[in-house]
Design a protein around this motif. Structure first.
Motif, PDB file in Angstrom:
ATOM      1  N   THR A 254      -1.952   3.199   9.862  1.00 18.66           N
ATOM      2  CA  THR A 254      -2.000   3.095   8.409  1.00 18.66           C
ATOM      3  C   THR A 254      -0.923   3.930   7.715  1.00 18.66           C
ATOM      4  O   THR A 254      -0.776   3.860   6.499  1.00 18.66           O
ATOM      5  CB  THR A 254      -3.394   3.474   7.876  1.00 18.66           C
ATOM      6  OG1 THR A 254      -3.748   4.777   8.374  1.00 18.66           O
ATOM      7  CG2 THR A 254      -4.435   2.461   8.322  1.00 18.66           C
TER       8      THR A 254
ATOM      9  N   GLN B 122      -1.198  -4.819   1.320  1.00 15.41           N
ATOM     10  CA  GLN B 122       0.181  -4.769   0.831  1.00 15.41           C
ATOM     11  C   GLN B 122       1.119  -4.149   1.859  1.00 15.41           C
ATOM     12  O   GLN B 122       0.697  -3.376   2.700  1.00 15.41           O
ATOM     13  CB  GLN B 122       0.282  -4.012  -0.498  1.00 15.41           C
ATOM     14  CG  GLN B 122       0.067  -2.522  -0.411  1.00 15.41           C
ATOM     15  CD  GLN B 122      -1.364  -2.096  -0.608  1.00 15.41           C
ATOM     16  OE1 GLN B 122      -2.220  -2.905  -0.936  1.00 15.41           O
ATOM     17  NE2 GLN B 122      -1.646  -0.833  -0.397  1.00 15.41           N
ATOM     18  N   LYS B 123       2.400  -4.499   1.725  1.00 23.72           N
ATOM     19  CA  LYS B 123       3.443  -3.948   2.575  1.00 23.72           C
ATOM     20  C   LYS B 123       3.574  -2.461   2.271  1.00 23.72           C
ATOM     21  O   LYS B 123       3.551  -2.051   1.122  1.00 23.72           O
ATOM     22  CB  LYS B 123       4.757  -4.669   2.279  1.00 23.72           C
ATOM     23  CG  LYS B 123       5.951  -4.147   3.052  1.00 23.72           C
ATOM     24  CD  LYS B 123       7.207  -4.866   2.614  1.00 23.72           C
ATOM     25  CE  LYS B 123       8.468  -4.472   3.322  1.00 23.72           C
ATOM     26  NZ  LYS B 123       8.517  -3.320   4.127  1.00 23.72           N
ATOM     27  N   VAL B 124       3.713  -1.664   3.299  1.00 26.68           N
ATOM     28  CA  VAL B 124       4.007  -0.239   3.138  1.00 26.68           C
ATOM     29  C   VAL B 124       5.421  -0.074   3.700  1.00 26.68           C
ATOM     30  O   VAL B 124       6.379  -0.477   3.081  1.00 26.68           O
ATOM     31  CB  VAL B 124       2.949   0.645   3.842  1.00 26.68           C
ATOM     32  CG1 VAL B 124       3.230   2.122   3.644  1.00 26.68           C
ATOM     33  CG2 VAL B 124       1.548   0.323   3.327  1.00 26.68           C
TER      34      VAL B 124
ATOM     35  N   CYS C 170       2.114   3.246   8.201  1.00 22.71           N
ATOM     36  CA  CYS C 170       3.142   2.219   7.943  1.00 22.71           C
ATOM     37  C   CYS C 170       2.579   0.871   7.515  1.00 22.71           C
ATOM     38  O   CYS C 170       3.329   0.011   7.055  1.00 22.71           O
ATOM     39  CB  CYS C 170       3.997   2.015   9.193  1.00 22.71           C
ATOM     40  SG  CYS C 170       4.951   3.470   9.658  1.00 22.71           S
ATOM     41  N   HIS C 171       1.284   0.659   7.702  1.00 25.00           N
ATOM     42  CA  HIS C 171       0.673  -0.639   7.396  1.00 25.00           C
ATOM     43  C   HIS C 171      -0.579  -0.458   6.545  1.00 25.00           C
ATOM     44  O   HIS C 171      -1.281   0.535   6.676  1.00 25.00           O
ATOM     45  CB  HIS C 171       0.259  -1.369   8.685  1.00 25.00           C
ATOM     46  CG  HIS C 171       1.381  -1.659   9.601  1.00 25.00           C
ATOM     47  ND1 HIS C 171       2.202  -2.748   9.449  1.00 25.00           N
ATOM     48  CD2 HIS C 171       1.824  -1.003  10.698  1.00 25.00           C
ATOM     49  CE1 HIS C 171       3.106  -2.746  10.419  1.00 25.00           C
ATOM     50  NE2 HIS C 171       2.912  -1.699  11.180  1.00 25.00           N
ATOM     51  N   ALA C 172      -0.852  -1.440   5.709  1.00 28.12           N
ATOM     52  CA  ALA C 172      -2.097  -1.512   4.942  1.00 28.12           C
ATOM     53  C   ALA C 172      -2.629  -2.936   5.073  1.00 28.12           C
ATOM     54  O   ALA C 172      -1.899  -3.839   5.482  1.00 28.12           O
ATOM     55  CB  ALA C 172      -1.853  -1.169   3.477  1.00 28.12           C
TER      56      ALA C 172
END
Length: 101
Positions: free
Chosen positions: A31, A38-40, A33-35
């Motif tokens: 998490t 939405q794009k992180v 770098c990712h959700a």
């Protein structure tokens, strides 16, 4: 009363794998770098699920990509390898991501 109790129990059982999978993603710092929505730094998990929807080989490819790392599919920023994630946990995470709608 019984219907409400049954509905609450059924909902908690359905939501449990999602919650447990999100906890795994947090445990392994996915998490950062990712959700889900939405794009992180990397793509949103739902975007990954959408991209690979209907792809029979997606689970194996994503498993390998997360384990070994990769670049180029979602842009120039590479995803580092994740050898610290156990195969069992990685399988759960990949299945969860691909199940998102």
């Amino acid at each position: 009363m019984k219907k409400k109790l049954f509905a609450a129990l059924a909902w908690s059982l359905l939501a449990a794998p999602s919650f447990a999978s999100l906890q795994l993603a947090q445990k392994y710092n996915c998490t950062a770098c990712h959700a889900v929505e939405q794009k992180v730094v990397g793509p949103a998990y739902k975007d990954v699920a959408k991209k690979y929807a209907g792809d029979k080989g997606a689970e194996a490819r994503l498993f390998a990509k997360v384990k070994a790392g990769g670049a180029g599919v979602w842009g120039n920023i590479p995803m580092p390898p994740n050898p610290q994630v156990s195969d069992a946990d990685l399988k759960v995470l990949v299945k969860w991501v691909l199940s998102l709608k």
